[in-house]
Design a protein around this motif. Structure first.
Motif, PDB file in Angstrom:
ATOM      1  N   SER A 158     -13.420 -29.574 -46.610  1.00 24.28           N
ATOM      2  CA  SER A 158     -12.077 -29.000 -46.488  1.00 24.28           C
ATOM      3  C   SER A 158     -12.132 -27.543 -46.898  1.00 24.28           C
ATOM      4  CB  SER A 158     -11.085 -29.729 -47.403  1.00 24.28           C
ATOM      5  OG  SER A 158     -11.338 -29.388 -48.760  1.00 24.28           O
ATOM      6  N   ALA A 159     -11.028 -26.841 -46.699  1.00 24.20           N
ATOM      7  CA  ALA A 159     -10.955 -25.442 -47.127  1.00 24.20           C
ATOM      8  C   ALA A 159     -11.094 -25.348 -48.647  1.00 24.20           C
ATOM      9  CB  ALA A 159      -9.631 -24.833 -46.668  1.00 24.20           C
ATOM     10  N   GLN A 160     -10.377 -26.198 -49.346  1.00 23.00           N
ATOM     11  CA  GLN A 160     -10.437 -26.136 -50.807  1.00 23.00           C
ATOM     12  C   GLN A 160     -11.852 -26.405 -51.315  1.00 23.00           C
ATOM     13  OE1 GLN A 160      -7.315 -28.112 -52.912  1.00 23.00           O
ATOM     14  NE2 GLN A 160      -8.463 -28.193 -54.805  1.00 23.00           N
ATOM     15  N   PHE A 213      -1.947 -19.320 -52.666  1.00 17.79           N
ATOM     16  CA  PHE A 213      -1.808 -20.776 -52.569  1.00 17.79           C
ATOM     17  C   PHE A 213      -2.132 -21.405 -53.936  1.00 17.79           C
ATOM     18  CE2 PHE A 213      -3.801 -24.773 -50.602  1.00 17.79           C
ATOM     19  CZ  PHE A 213      -2.589 -25.323 -50.205  1.00 17.79           C
ATOM     20  N   ASP A 270      -9.437 -16.807 -46.894  1.00 12.21           N
ATOM     21  CA  ASP A 270      -8.963 -18.179 -46.706  1.00 12.21           C
ATOM     22  C   ASP A 270      -8.281 -18.215 -45.338  1.00 12.21           C
ATOM     23  OD1 ASP A 270      -7.380 -20.438 -46.453  1.00 12.21           O
ATOM     24  OD2 ASP A 270      -6.552 -20.353 -48.483  1.00 12.21           O
ATOM     25  N   GLN A 325      -4.918 -21.432 -42.633  1.00  9.74           N
ATOM     26  CA  GLN A 325      -3.824 -21.246 -41.666  1.00  9.74           C
ATOM     27  C   GLN A 325      -4.153 -20.170 -40.641  1.00  9.74           C
ATOM     28  OE1 GLN A 325      -1.387 -23.247 -41.437  1.00  9.74           O
ATOM     29  NE2 GLN A 325      -1.240 -24.200 -43.454  1.00  9.74           N
ATOM     30  N   THR A 328     -10.418 -24.982 -42.352  1.00  9.11           N
ATOM     31  CA  THR A 328     -10.344 -26.424 -42.282  1.00  9.11           C
ATOM     32  C   THR A 328     -10.153 -26.849 -40.834  1.00  9.11           C
ATOM     33  OG1 THR A 328      -9.334 -28.269 -43.496  1.00  9.11           O
ATOM     34  CG2 THR A 328      -7.831 -26.639 -42.613  1.00  9.11           C
ATOM     35  N   ARG A 387      -8.329 -29.615 -39.476  1.00 12.12           N
ATOM     36  CA  ARG A 387      -7.203 -30.398 -38.967  1.00 12.12           C
ATOM     37  C   ARG A 387      -5.956 -29.583 -38.650  1.00 12.12           C
ATOM     38  NH1 ARG A 387      -6.953 -30.281 -44.292  1.00 12.12           N
ATOM     39  NH2 ARG A 387      -4.909 -29.972 -45.254  1.00 12.12           N
ATOM     40  N   LYS A 388      -5.899 -28.315 -39.069  1.00  8.04           N
ATOM     41  CA  LYS A 388      -4.665 -27.543 -38.859  1.00  8.04           C
ATOM     42  C   LYS A 388      -4.612 -26.987 -37.433  1.00  8.04           C
ATOM     43  CE  LYS A 388      -4.003 -26.983 -43.801  1.00  8.04           C
ATOM     44  NZ  LYS A 388      -3.986 -26.082 -44.970  1.00  8.04           N
TER      45      LYS A 388
HETATM   46  C1  LIG Z   1      -4.129 -26.203 -46.226  1.00  2.21           C
HETATM   47  C2  LIG Z   1      -4.494 -24.948 -46.921  1.00  2.21           C
HETATM   48  C3  LIG Z   1      -5.622 -24.894 -47.752  1.00  2.21           C
HETATM   49  C4  LIG Z   1      -6.423 -26.109 -48.121  1.00  2.21           C
HETATM   50  O1  LIG Z   1      -7.031 -26.685 -47.019  1.00  2.21           O
HETATM   51  P1  LIG Z   1      -7.688 -28.136 -47.217  1.00  2.21           P
HETATM   52  O2  LIG Z   1      -8.445 -28.349 -45.971  1.00  2.21           O
HETATM   53  O3  LIG Z   1      -6.559 -29.074 -47.415  1.00  2.21           O
HETATM   54  O4  LIG Z   1      -8.559 -28.065 -48.423  1.00  2.21           O
HETATM   55  C5  LIG Z   1      -5.975 -23.691 -48.296  1.00  2.21           C
HETATM   56  N1  LIG Z   1      -5.263 -22.584 -48.048  1.00  2.21           N
HETATM   57  C6  LIG Z   1      -4.171 -22.596 -47.266  1.00  2.21           C
HETATM   58  C7  LIG Z   1      -3.451 -21.327 -47.025  1.00  2.21           C
HETATM   59  C8  LIG Z   1      -3.740 -23.776 -46.680  1.00  2.21           C
HETATM   60  O5  LIG Z   1      -2.656 -23.797 -45.914  1.00  2.21           O
END
Ligand SMILES: *Cc1c(COP(=O)(O)O)cnc(C)c1O
Length: 378
Positions: free
Chosen positions: A83-85, A108, A182, A185, A202, A204-205
């Protein structure tokens, strides 16, 4: 259709019909048949030939996924994460420099938590009233404060503004402070090949891949300032830092699905998708502003497909979100204050349609919001 009609039709026809109206791509988009098939077929192949044999067979497709990420970020050293995190956690854990980072006050919340967990001291970048970095003040800020890193969320989770990422990347480079972007989004909504030292995102977005997969991509000069943690850097193991980021025991099917989704995005044309999403954002804001007293935060021209709505007095976005799903099949997100604890002063409702949204869909969302708001107020 609101945006490019050809793109909208293709996007909608490429996936299962939605139950109700899904306007929640900033949380999780709808996957295509091709993505679903790729993940299902890989799972089946694992059962047929064994998980590790199937993983070997998947190598070329995963390399194609990495190449797509390299195209979208301008960075050729790529690792899949979960994931992004997780990507940020890996990057900060491997950073060998001073533990100081500058980011916007609207950062965030979960990112701030990861920074704190790695003992980073956080400073606030200069921003305007909407939370955008003031580019004119950035160089003097960086010279005075000398943070070891700048961390920038290209498009926030709680507000549909776009940071001037290209200008920020150039100014950071001029001063010699690595920029970590990051793009959770931003990927899909903004051009992310802007010269950052590291980009992570990430699946899935806005890429509409499966859940549970993400990536990090780094510039070679930045990779040199990272040290492998597992196994420890001093162990004589032939494994680069980037390679060490990729868990062997990952869900390979999800990485494959993400690779297919990235290929579909490149085939659609990233510029075409970005332009469509800008049109979607504008139409959504126009349609929803002032409905039942909800107020749109963004300017019509903010170049994203995210619309956030401040509730009228007495309404709770979380309760409204639940009722929208249960009673009208409308899927949105309620963004609580913890998402941007130093910027949000009230929870907001986030509406984030993808390129296929129609005027009728937005009418349905507006009618549902009106009906739920009326009932929850009375
Ligand atoms: C969703 C989101 C994340 C985290 O992404 P994950 O894949 O859930 O870890 C980080 N930064 C922003 C701006 C997000 O919208």
């Amino acid at each position: 259709m609101i945006a490019d009609a050809v793109l909208a039709e293709k996007w909608r026809a490429a996936r299962p019909p939605m139950a109700g109206v899904h306007v929640d791509s900033a949380a999780c988009s709808r996957q295509s048949f091709a993505v679903l098939d790729a993940t299902a077929q890989h799972a089946r192949h694992e059962a047929e030939v064994g998980g590790y044999v199937a993983a070997l067979a998947a190598v070329p497709a995963l390399d194609a996924g990495r190449a797509a990420i390299a195209t979208l970020t301008g960075l050729s050293d790529v690792a899949f994460t979960t994931s992004a995190q997780h990507s940020l956690d890996l990057l900060l854990g491997a950073w060998t420099g001073q533990r100081t980072v500058a980011c916007v006050p609207g950062e965030f919340g979960p990112n701030l938590a990861v920074m704190a967990a790695h003992d980073f001291g956080v400073r606030a970048l200069p921003v305007d009233d909407d939370g955008r970095v003031r580019v004119d003040d950035l160089t003097s800020f960086l010279r005075a404060e000398r943070p070891a890193l700048v961390h920038l969320t290209g498009v926030p989770s709680h507000r549909g503004i776009a940071q001037p990422v290209r200008d920020i990347a150039r100014l950071c480079d001029d001063v010699g402070v690595p920029l970590v972007l990051d793009a959770a989004q931003a990927l899909g909504q903004l051009d992310c090949a802007v010269g950052a030292s590291a980009v992570y995102s990430t699946s899935r977005k806005w890429m509409a891949g499966p859940r549970g997969v993400g990536f990090v991509a780094v510039r070679p000069d930045f990779a040199e300032r990272l040290a492998r943690r597992v196994p420890p850097a001093e162990w004589g193991v032939a494994l680069s830092v980037l390679q060490s980021f990729e868990y062997v025991e990952a869900n390979i099917a999800a990485r494959l699905g993400f690779s297919v989704a990235l290929g579909e995005h490149l085939a659609a044309g990233p510029e075409v998708v970005r332009a469509a999403l800008v049109a979607v954002g504008r139409a959504t804001r126009e349609r929803l502003d002032s409905v039942a007293g909800w107020r749109v935060v963004e300017a019509p021209e903010d170049p994203t497909a995210i619309t956030t709505l401040i509730p009228p007095d007495g309404l709770d976005p979380a309760a409204v979100r639940t009722a929208l799903i249960a009673e009208h099949g409308v899927v949105t997100t309620a963004a609580e204050i913890a998402r941007a604890p130093f910027e949000l002063t009230t929870p907001v409702l986030r509406v984030a349609p993808h390129v296929d949204v129609s005027a009728q869909d937005l009418d349905h969302v507006a009618d549902a919001l009106l009906s739920v708001s009326a009932r929850q107020t009375s």
